[in-house]
Design an enzyme around this catalytic site. Structure first.
Site, short mmCIF file in Angstrom:
data_model
loop_
_atom_site.label_atom_id
_atom_site.label_comp_id
_atom_site.label_asym_id
_atom_site.label_seq_id
_atom_site.Cartn_x
_atom_site.Cartn_y
_atom_site.Cartn_z
N MET A 10 -3.96 4.81 -0.96
CA MET A 10 -4.78 5.33 0.14
C MET A 10 -5.78 6.38 -0.37
O MET A 10 -6.82 6.60 0.24
CB MET A 10 -3.89 5.93 1.23
CG MET A 10 -3.08 4.91 2.01
SD MET A 10 -4.09 3.64 2.83
CE MET A 10 -4.63 4.52 4.31
N VAL B 100 0.84 -1.20 0.00
CA VAL B 100 0.00 0.00 0.00
C VAL B 100 0.87 1.24 0.00
O VAL B 100 1.88 1.30 0.71
CB VAL B 100 -0.88 0.03 1.28
CG1 VAL B 100 -1.64 1.34 1.40
CG2 VAL B 100 -1.85 -1.15 1.27
N CYS B 101 0.49 2.24 -0.81
CA CYS B 101 1.15 3.54 -0.71
C CYS B 101 0.11 4.63 -0.87
O CYS B 101 -1.09 4.37 -0.85
CB CYS B 101 2.27 3.68 -1.73
SG CYS B 101 1.68 3.91 -3.41
N ALA B 102 0.54 5.86 -1.01
CA ALA B 102 -0.41 6.98 -1.04
C ALA B 102 -1.27 6.97 -2.30
O ALA B 102 -2.48 7.12 -2.25
CB ALA B 102 0.33 8.30 -0.91
#
Lengths: 375, 75
Positions: A100, A72-74
């Site tokens: 996200m 997961v990242c931004a």
């Protein structure tokens, strides 16, 4: 090994079903600490992507062999890079589609109940941010309460139910998220209702929502009864729907109560908040099912993913409803409050129509959890 | 400020600003300064954190018309 994509919808199912998942969050440490994907049986590893540019060998031993792995990242880009590196090292991994950003925007519609005259009540769970909004459908008409800015989701949902949106409500002027109410009303020609005491500075026209107002949805009508319940904001209004449900907005949650400080008037509004929680709501039937505008922690989700509880149960269990001493209550809701939501003043201005940031700016403003409660 | 190398990372989305920054830094020797321009908002926190974890020093950071500017001295 191939890299898979996991959608926010798929992750939401895992949250609701309490499945296991191993999340490698590659955002920087402060962003991860501030806000992450919550699940009862999720495990986490936070290593920023920029510490993995030379390779992932050092973290390979930290992954369990028997769990799905989600990177997961931004905004997705870095998670794809890291997922590919892990895949080349022999692991089977997925990355979160849209990162996200998409997680924050995903809405899961959960049916709460069939209403008396054939109507239906849906709760839209914004799982990543903890916002809850509602749609009441009856005989080809729909009403929406506390919509998020993802206006199309509601409009499309109503359409799929062959219903025309006739009324849109906000229980109060929101400070944690940008309301989609006005946009939905413009798209559907529905009436947009706002409590006038919260709307003194708004720059668009609206229908003033007053204590005792009754609005019907559908030909065999579902009754929405407005009840003035100040405290989180001076105008905060609750709704009794179909004589069965109490929509409390940001006044009363399942495991917490509303904070009175987001419009800068904590001291002034403590009395109102106490009056609403300890007198006004107390006069209502304990059988009413409370439907709040937020949840704070993932434990508040029922088994079907909805968030609700009987008012009587909340009077027995919710700490915020059981502070007998007035001074102690004042202290609880004005001191040691959690940090204020990201950009809450800008969000309020946007909801008043004073500023019109573009979609990307709106996303940035809404980053993070909602933080509207005190426990 | 005295700059030994300039990197234009404008228009690049995460993770590219940092990937390019790292590459450019690899070509510098200790004490030299890299100037980076980026437009990805995430770069602000990420470059700051990366600089620290990499043992470099962020000499200066400013923002001008949505362009983030960094001056990084190699450690």
């Amino acid at each position: 090994m191939t890299v898979h994509v996991m959608t926010p919808e798929e992750v939401t199912k895992k949250v609701i079903n309490k499945e296991e998942l191993f999340i490698l969050d590659v955002r920087n440490e402060s962003d991860f600490q501030d806000w992450k994907i919550e699940g009862a049986n999720f495990q986490y590893l936070n290593v920023p992507y920029f510490e993995l540019l030379d390779g992932v060998e050092e973290i390979l031993s930290k992954f369990p062999a028997d769990k799905d792995i989600l990177v997961v990242c931004a905004k997705e880009g870095s998670s794809v890079m890291v997922a590919e590196m892990l895949s080349e090292a022999g692991l089977t991994v997925s990355y979160l589609q849209g990162g996200m950003k998409a997680w924050s925007e995903y809405l899961e519609p959960v049916k709460v109940a069939d209403l008396k005259d054939g109507g239906e009540l849906y709760q839209f769970v914004r799982i990543g941010k903890g916002c809850l909004s509602y749609m009441i459908i009856s005989n080809g008409e729909a009403a929406i309460i506390d919509a998020t800015r993802m206006a199309d989701v509601y409009v499309d949902f109503a359409e799929s139910k062959k219903a025309v949106v006739t009324h849109v409500f906000d229980t109060h002027l929101h400070a944690d998220h940008i309301s989609g109410g006005r946009m939905i009303a413009e798209k559907t020609k529905a009436t947009y209702w706002l409590p006038p005491k919260d709307a003194e500075e708004v720059v668009f026209s609206y229908e003033p929502l007053e204590d005792g107002n009754e609005v019907m949805v559908g030909r065999t009508p579902i009754r929405i009864h407005a009840m003035y319940s100040p405290g989180h904001t001076i105008g905060s209004t609750s709704f009794v729907v179909d004589d069965q449900f109490l929509m409390t907005g940001d006044i009363l949650f399942i495991d917490s109560i509303g904070r009175p400080d987001l419009a800068g008037k904590a001291e002034d509004w403590v009395g109102d908040l106490r009056e609403t929680l300890y007198t006004r709501y107390k006069e209502l039937s304990e059988e009413l099912v409370v439907l709040p505008a937020h949840f704070m922690i993932i434990d508040e989700l029922n088994e079907d993913g909805s968030v609700s509880e009987k008012l009587g149960v909340l009077y027995a269990k919710n700490h915020g409803l059981n502070v007998a001493d007035e001074a102690a209550f004042r202290k609880l809701v004005t001191e040691n409050l959690p940090p204020q939501p990201n950009a809450y003043q800008e969000i309020r201005k946007t909801n008043m129509g004073k500023t019109t940031p573009d979609t990307e700016q709106q996303r940035e403003m809404e980053i993070g959890p909602n933080r509207c409660a005190v426990r | 400020m005295n700059t030994d190398k300039f990197l234009d990372a404008k228009g690049l989305a995460c993770p590219m600003p940092i990937v390019r920054t790292k590459k450019a830094m690899d070509e510098l020797s200790s004490g030299q300064v890299l100037e980076v321009h980026a437009t990805d908002k995430g770069a602000k926190n990420d470059i700051t954190a990366w600089v620290q974890s990499g043992g470099h020093e962020l000499l200066k950071q400013e923002e001008e018309n949505d362009v983030l500017k960094f001056w990084i001295q190699k450690g």
